[in-house]
Design a protein around this motif. Structure first.
Motif, PDB file in Angstrom:
ATOM      1  N   LYS A 138       0.815  -1.218   0.000  1.00 46.38           N
ATOM      2  CA  LYS A 138       0.000   0.000   0.000  1.00 46.38           C
ATOM      3  C   LYS A 138       0.852   1.273   0.000  1.00 46.38           C
ATOM      4  N   ASP A 139       1.698   1.452   0.996  1.00 48.02           N
ATOM      5  CA  ASP A 139       2.521   2.650   1.065  1.00 48.02           C
ATOM      6  C   ASP A 139       3.711   2.500   0.121  1.00 48.02           C
ATOM      7  N   ILE A 140       3.761   3.326  -0.925  1.00 43.78           N
ATOM      8  CA  ILE A 140       4.813   3.170  -1.936  1.00 43.78           C
ATOM      9  C   ILE A 140       6.199   3.432  -1.371  1.00 43.78           C
ATOM     10  N   PHE A 141       6.288   4.191  -0.275  1.00 45.84           N
ATOM     11  CA  PHE A 141       7.602   4.523   0.275  1.00 45.84           C
ATOM     12  C   PHE A 141       8.174   3.396   1.128  1.00 45.84           C
ATOM     13  N   GLN A 142       7.421   2.297   1.279  1.00 45.45           N
ATOM     14  CA  GLN A 142       7.936   1.149   2.017  1.00 45.45           C
ATOM     15  C   GLN A 142       8.776   0.231   1.142  1.00 45.45           C
ATOM     16  N   THR A 143       8.770   0.441  -0.166  1.00 51.01           N
ATOM     17  CA  THR A 143       9.466  -0.478  -1.074  1.00 51.01           C
ATOM     18  C   THR A 143      10.403   0.282  -2.024  1.00 51.01           C
ATOM     19  N   PRO A 144      11.456   0.895  -1.496  1.00 55.63           N
ATOM     20  CA  PRO A 144      12.387   1.612  -2.381  1.00 55.63           C
ATOM     21  C   PRO A 144      13.349   0.671  -3.099  1.00 55.63           C
ATOM     22  N   THR A 145      13.788   1.092  -4.270  1.00 54.50           N
ATOM     23  CA  THR A 145      14.853   0.416  -5.011  1.00 54.50           C
ATOM     24  C   THR A 145      15.992   1.406  -5.195  1.00 54.50           C
ATOM     25  N   ILE A 146      17.200   0.997  -4.832  1.00 51.45           N
ATOM     26  CA  ILE A 146      18.376   1.861  -4.962  1.00 51.45           C
ATOM     27  C   ILE A 146      19.309   1.239  -5.989  1.00 51.45           C
ATOM     28  N   ARG A 147      19.827   2.054  -6.924  1.00 49.00           N
ATOM     29  CA  ARG A 147      20.739   1.558  -7.957  1.00 49.00           C
ATOM     30  C   ARG A 147      22.001   2.406  -8.011  1.00 49.00           C
ATOM     31  N   TRP A 172      24.933  -2.308  -9.569  1.00 51.34           N
ATOM     32  CA  TRP A 172      24.347  -2.905  -8.371  1.00 51.34           C
ATOM     33  C   TRP A 172      22.943  -2.368  -8.127  1.00 51.34           C
ATOM     34  N   ARG A 173      22.109  -3.239  -7.560  1.00 55.21           N
ATOM     35  CA  ARG A 173      20.728  -2.856  -7.249  1.00 55.21           C
ATOM     36  C   ARG A 173      20.346  -3.432  -5.888  1.00 55.21           C
ATOM     37  N   HIS A 174      19.614  -2.637  -5.104  1.00 58.62           N
ATOM     38  CA  HIS A 174      19.120  -3.078  -3.797  1.00 58.62           C
ATOM     39  C   HIS A 174      17.614  -2.846  -3.736  1.00 58.62           C
ATOM     40  N   ASP A 175      16.858  -3.907  -3.477  1.00 57.38           N
ATOM     41  CA  ASP A 175      15.411  -3.816  -3.296  1.00 57.38           C
ATOM     42  C   ASP A 175      15.098  -4.003  -1.822  1.00 57.38           C
ATOM     43  N   SER A 176      14.261  -3.140  -1.288  1.00 54.86           N
ATOM     44  CA  SER A 176      13.920  -3.217   0.126  1.00 54.86           C
ATOM     45  C   SER A 176      12.411  -3.379   0.287  1.00 54.86           C
ATOM     46  N   TYR A 177      12.013  -4.359   1.093  1.00 56.02           N
ATOM     47  CA  TYR A 177      10.614  -4.618   1.404  1.00 56.02           C
ATOM     48  C   TYR A 177      10.457  -4.638   2.920  1.00 56.02           C
ATOM     49  N   PRO A 178       9.234  -4.521   3.423  1.00 53.72           N
ATOM     50  CA  PRO A 178       9.051  -4.540   4.885  1.00 53.72           C
ATOM     51  C   PRO A 178       9.569  -5.817   5.545  1.00 53.72           C
ATOM     52  N   THR A 179       9.533  -6.935   4.855  1.00 51.52           N
ATOM     53  CA  THR A 179       9.934  -8.205   5.481  1.00 51.52           C
ATOM     54  C   THR A 179      11.293  -8.716   5.019  1.00 51.52           C
ATOM     55  N   GLN A 180      11.825  -8.195   3.914  1.00 50.49           N
ATOM     56  CA  GLN A 180      13.103  -8.685   3.402  1.00 50.49           C
ATOM     57  C   GLN A 180      13.722  -7.658   2.461  1.00 50.49           C
ATOM     58  N   SER A 181      14.982  -7.895   2.111  1.00 48.98           N
ATOM     59  CA  SER A 181      15.658  -7.053   1.132  1.00 48.98           C
ATOM     60  C   SER A 181      16.590  -7.923   0.313  1.00 48.98           C
ATOM     61  N   SER A 182      17.007  -7.426  -0.850  1.00 49.31           N
ATOM     62  CA  SER A 182      17.885  -8.212  -1.714  1.00 49.31           C
ATOM     63  C   SER A 182      18.858  -7.303  -2.437  1.00 49.31           C
ATOM     64  N   ASN A 183      20.048  -7.843  -2.743  1.00 48.72           N
ATOM     65  CA  ASN A 183      21.074  -7.152  -3.528  1.00 48.72           C
ATOM     66  C   ASN A 183      21.343  -7.977  -4.778  1.00 48.72           C
ATOM     67  N   ASP A 184      21.542  -7.301  -5.896  1.00 47.74           N
ATOM     68  CA  ASP A 184      21.727  -8.040  -7.132  1.00 47.74           C
ATOM     69  C   ASP A 184      22.427  -7.189  -8.172  1.00 47.74           C
ATOM     70  N   LEU A 185      22.881  -7.846  -9.246  1.00 42.96           N
ATOM     71  CA  LEU A 185      23.384  -7.135 -10.421  1.00 42.96           C
ATOM     72  C   LEU A 185      22.211  -6.515 -11.163  1.00 42.96           C
ATOM     73  N   ASP A 186      22.466  -5.399 -11.785  1.00 42.86           N
ATOM     74  CA  ASP A 186      21.440  -4.777 -12.619  1.00 42.86           C
ATOM     75  C   ASP A 186      22.155  -4.078 -13.769  1.00 42.86           C
ATOM     76  N   TYR A 187      21.428  -3.763 -14.826  1.00 41.95           N
ATOM     77  CA  TYR A 187      22.049  -3.068 -15.941  1.00 41.95           C
ATOM     78  C   TYR A 187      21.225  -1.862 -16.326  1.00 41.95           C
ATOM     79  N   LEU A 188      21.828  -0.998 -17.085  1.00 41.24           N
ATOM     80  CA  LEU A 188      21.141   0.163 -17.633  1.00 41.24           C
ATOM     81  C   LEU A 188      21.464   0.236 -19.108  1.00 41.24           C
TER      82      LEU A 188
END
Length: 197
Positions: A138-147, A172-188
């Motif tokens: 629901k709250d969009i600010f709870q799930t940021p993605t940082i690249r 690099w990419r980092h996804d954050s959720y209220p219950t978990q987060s993940s780090n991964d490769l990403d491209y542009l």
């Protein structure tokens, strides 16, 4: 008479400084088309799509070669996903719209030359909010993605105000959720059309 001379010097002396600052900054609007791998590499869900970005930018030049560009706008992606979370399930088309803010230090190899275009390297650092649609939190600010993705690109000005730009990078990419987060490769990988004022 001295007062008149001082007054004229007060007006004339800053003029060269103002003129020298003319090319020290740009601001405008841009539209990006980004072939986008919707999910990150390690999750093994190849949802390849094309997304779009529209927003405004401000680029300040510290010298003819070095600048700092800031961008803010809306990133929209359409994609297909498997309804039953298996490759044999039914594909459903959906979309997400996200708010994106980006800061990018840049180095122009040919001293910001606009006549024939310019090759540049950059390090865009961006943060995106979670989607405005299909967001279970629901709250969009709870799930940021940082690249953080180092890129190489080419910029070409058609006129003094219109330009096209292509860039590519891997980072690099980092996804954050209220219950978990993940780090991964990403491209542009993208194509950008812009207008500078």
């Amino acid at each position: 008479m001295k007062q008149i001379i001082y007054f004229l010097l007060f007006i004339i002396i800053p003029i060269p400084n103002i003129l020298s600052q003319e090319n020290k900054s740009r601001f405008g609007a841009e539209v990006d088309f980004i072939p986008w791998y919707f999910d990150t590499f390690s999750r093994q869900t190849p949802m390849f799509t094309v997304s779009g970005f529209i927003g405004g930018y401000y680029e300040h030049f510290f010298s003819n070669s070095i600048s700092l560009k800031t961008t803010a706008g809306i990133h929209n992606a359409t994609y297909k996903w498997f309804e039953n979370s298996t490759y044999g399930g039914k594909k459903v088309r959906s979309w997400q719209t996200m708010l994106e803010i980006k800061v990018e230090p840049r180095f122009y190899f040919w001293d910001n030359q606009q006549k024939w275009g310019n090759l540049f390297a950059g390090l865009p650092l961006s943060i995106e909010t979670g989607p405005f649609q299909n967001n279970p939190y629901k709250d969009i600010f709870q799930t940021p993605t940082i690249r953080a993705i180092p890129i190489i690109g080419y910029q070409y000005y058609f006129t003094n105000h219109f330009f096209v730009e292509a860039n590519a990078g891997l980072g690099w990419r980092h996804d954050s959720y209220p219950t978990q987060s993940s780090n991964d490769l990403d491209y542009l990988l993208g194509l950008r059309f812009g207008l500078s004022f």
